[in-house]
Design a protein around this motif. Structure first.
Motif, PDB file in Angstrom:
ATOM      1  N   ALA A  31       0.725  -1.093  -0.180  1.00 13.59           N
ATOM      2  CA  ALA A  31      -0.127  -0.006  -0.184  1.00 13.59           C
ATOM      3  C   ALA A  31       0.856   1.119  -0.024  1.00 13.59           C
ATOM      4  N   ALA A  32       1.987   1.083   0.781  1.00 14.41           N
ATOM      5  CA  ALA A  32       2.746   2.540   0.724  1.00 14.41           C
ATOM      6  C   ALA A  32       3.472   2.687  -0.674  1.00 14.41           C
ATOM      7  N   VAL A  33       3.803   1.558  -1.258  1.00 16.25           N
ATOM      8  CA  VAL A  33       4.483   1.571  -2.517  1.00 16.25           C
ATOM      9  C   VAL A  33       3.367   2.168  -3.622  1.00 16.25           C
ATOM     10  N   ALA A  34       2.334   1.645  -3.198  1.00 14.41           N
ATOM     11  CA  ALA A  34       1.061   2.107  -4.483  1.00 14.41           C
ATOM     12  C   ALA A  34       1.039   3.792  -4.077  1.00 14.41           C
ATOM     13  N   PHE A  35       0.965   4.050  -2.954  1.00 15.88           N
ATOM     14  CA  PHE A  35       0.742   5.362  -2.732  1.00 15.88           C
ATOM     15  C   PHE A  35       1.614   6.657  -2.901  1.00 15.88           C
ATOM     16  N   ALA A  36       3.097   5.719  -2.833  1.00 17.27           N
ATOM     17  CA  ALA A  36       4.322   6.560  -3.223  1.00 17.27           C
ATOM     18  C   ALA A  36       4.290   6.683  -5.170  1.00 17.27           C
ATOM     19  N   GLY A  37       3.843   5.742  -5.699  1.00 20.53           N
ATOM     20  CA  GLY A  37       3.510   5.968  -7.056  1.00 20.53           C
ATOM     21  C   GLY A  37       2.712   6.736  -7.537  1.00 20.53           C
ATOM     22  N   LEU A  38       1.384   6.814  -6.774  1.00 20.19           N
ATOM     23  CA  LEU A  38       0.539   7.902  -7.196  1.00 20.19           C
ATOM     24  C   LEU A  38       1.126   9.149  -6.750  1.00 20.19           C
ATOM     25  N   LEU A  39       1.808   9.406  -5.938  1.00 26.74           N
ATOM     26  CA  LEU A  39       2.169  10.643  -5.596  1.00 26.74           C
ATOM     27  C   LEU A  39       3.133  11.153  -6.611  1.00 26.74           C
ATOM     28  N   ILE A  40       4.091  10.276  -7.124  1.00 30.58           N
ATOM     29  CA  ILE A  40       4.913  10.667  -8.225  1.00 30.58           C
ATOM     30  C   ILE A  40       4.259  10.974  -9.433  1.00 30.58           C
ATOM     31  N   ALA A  41       3.234  10.027  -9.791  1.00 28.65           N
ATOM     32  CA  ALA A  41       2.536  10.440 -11.171  1.00 28.65           C
ATOM     33  C   ALA A  41       1.968  11.674 -10.853  1.00 28.65           C
ATOM     34  N   VAL A  42       1.398  12.251  -9.827  1.00 33.84           N
ATOM     35  CA  VAL A  42       0.722  13.580  -9.637  1.00 33.84           C
ATOM     36  C   VAL A  42       1.604  14.599  -9.684  1.00 33.84           C
ATOM     37  N   ILE A  43       2.812  14.427  -8.998  1.00 31.81           N
ATOM     38  CA  ILE A  43       3.993  15.646  -9.042  1.00 31.81           C
ATOM     39  C   ILE A  43       4.415  15.713 -10.390  1.00 31.81           C
ATOM     40  N   LYS A  44       4.760  14.673 -11.378  1.00 36.59           N
ATOM     41  CA  LYS A  44       5.109  14.540 -12.652  1.00 36.59           C
ATOM     42  C   LYS A  44       3.971  15.127 -13.662  1.00 36.59           C
ATOM     43  N   SER A  45       2.909  15.438 -13.175  1.00 36.98           N
ATOM     44  CA  SER A  45       2.125  15.913 -14.099  1.00 36.98           C
ATOM     45  C   SER A  45       2.225  17.423 -14.560  1.00 36.98           C
TER      46      SER A  45
END
Length: 64
Positions: A31-45
């Motif tokens: 769950a932590a890795v999935a949340f980190a991936g989501l944050l990275i995707a948002v920040i790179k937008s």
């Protein structure tokens, strides 16, 4: 011997779950890795990049 084992079993049952098991750690880590991936995707937008760039430029122009 049987009485000693029964007493030990009762003490263990009284303690309950003292911590997470390996499966719970695995699910928590996933769950932590999935949340980190989501944050990275948002920040790179593009929208977030431009907003952050504007904030940084504004802060540097006020400081300078």
């Amino acid at each position: 011997m049987t009485t000693r084992l029964a007493g030990r079993w009762q003490r263990l049952r009284a303690l309950g779950d003292a911590g997470m098991t390996t499966a719970e750690y695995a699910v928590g880590t996933l769950a932590a890795v999935a949340f980190a991936g989501l944050l990275i995707a948002v920040i790179k937008s593009g929208a977030v990049k431009s907003a952050l760039s504007g904030i940084i430029t504004s802060a540097l122009s006020v400081a300078g």
